[in-house]
Enzyme design. Structure first.
Site, short mmCIF file in Angstrom:
data_model
loop_
_atom_site.label_atom_id
_atom_site.label_comp_id
_atom_site.label_asym_id
_atom_site.label_seq_id
_atom_site.Cartn_x
_atom_site.Cartn_y
_atom_site.Cartn_z
N LEU A 108 0.82 -1.21 -0.01
CA LEU A 108 -0.01 -0.04 0.02
C LEU A 108 0.89 1.25 -0.07
O LEU A 108 2.12 1.07 0.84
CB LEU A 108 -0.95 -0.01 1.08
N ASP A 109 0.46 2.07 -0.88
CA ASP A 109 1.33 3.37 -0.79
C ASP A 109 1.57 4.33 0.30
O ASP A 109 0.66 3.99 1.24
CB ASP A 109 1.06 4.04 -2.12
N TYR A 110 2.21 5.37 0.45
CA TYR A 110 2.27 6.33 1.43
C TYR A 110 1.12 6.67 2.21
O TYR A 110 0.99 6.74 3.38
CB TYR A 110 3.21 7.35 1.30
#
Length: 288
Positions: A108-110
């Site tokens: 999952l991105d930032y």
């Protein structure tokens, strides 16, 4: 012990996924009996062969398998280290002192929150991410306003991105939310692949800004109600079995006899009857 392929055995040891193990081999990071191995498909006997990764001997005993669910918080990197010095999931108190390595099922991105599965079961991790098994990922997306019908139509029919077409996704409206002086709209979106920043790129293609993005389910595993960001819990045996069924590592769950389709009624052997016979109702049923 039976022979097995090197990259597959590495995954069963919880070192990494099969795909990443192949990359390690091609990069010359893996030794078999003191010799660097750069050939994919190499068969090994874990009971006699000595395997080293980056010079470290790997024990042949398979580790105790673990299956966890993390509620990934916002502003956190999924990688183990970040060159920019941002917080990673391994800085969270729930993961900071784990004595053995675990793999994340995708990333999952930032700025994306929610369901992140972790395990040292390399084969299951590999299958959960592989496009062959079409494991659905479900997201709640908060947008500044309602989508137009044309935008919804594009999402459901499919959109072409720079790295190829994306099949149509399932999307439905889920209500509104106060955003200070304005009001945003929630949508629930289901995709069946795990390309980098896929959901964000779909909405960027539509010219729509995402305010908040939360993954609420990965396959059959859903985010529990009231589960705090950063919290980590083990999956139940039923949840683990459901993941394995979704990736064909376990047979389908048996259907309870009350849910099975009834057998067709047998034709009567009486030559004077030309219809299907039914069991007689009990007297109490007739009275009703």
């Amino acid at each position: 012990m039976a022979c097995t392929r090197l990259h597959k055995w590495m995954a069963t040891q919880g070192l990494t996924s099969r795909r990443m193990a192949e990359r390690w081999i091609l990069a010359g990071r893996v030794e078999v009996n003191g010799q660097i191995e750069k050939t994919l498909g190499r068969q090994i006997d874990p009971s006699t062969d000595k395997i080293r990764v980056d010079g470290k001997l790997i024990q042949s005993e398979a580790p105790h398998l673990i299956y966890w669910l993390l509620n990934k918080p916002d502003a956190t990197i999924t990688s183990r280290r970040d060159p920019e010095g941002r917080r990673t999931i391994y800085d969270l108190p729930s993961l900071a002192k784990q004595p053995f390595p675990v793999l994340t099922v995708g990333r999952l991105d930032y700025r994306t929150e929610g369901v992140l599965l972790l395990s040292n079961d390399g084969e299951l991790v590999h299958r959960l991410m592989h496009p062959k098994y079409h494991v659905p990922r479900t997201y709640d997306v908060l947008l500044p306003s309602r989508l137009r019908e044309l935008q919804i139509d594009r999402l459901t029919k499919g959109i072409r991105l720079d790295d190829g077409p994306v099949a149509g996704v399932d999307i439905r409206a889920c209500g509104s939310k106060n955003l200070g002086a304005t009001r945003g709209s929630w949508y629930r979106l289901v995709v069946h692949e795990g390309r980098n920043r896929l959901v964000r790129r779909l909405f960027e293609k539509l010219g729509v800004r995402i305010i908040r993005l939360v993954r609420v389910a990965y396959g059959p595993i859903r985010l529990p109600e009231g589960f705090e960001p950063g919290a980590l819990i083990p999956l139940s045996p039923d949840q683990i079995a459901a993941l394995k069924r979704a990736t064909e590592l376990a047979p389908p769950a048996p259907v309870h006899k009350s849910l099975r389709r009834p057998r067709p009624l047998r034709a009567s052997t009486n030559s004077n009857q030309n219809r299907y016979t039914k069991a007689a109702k009990p007297e109490s049923a007739k009275a009703e």
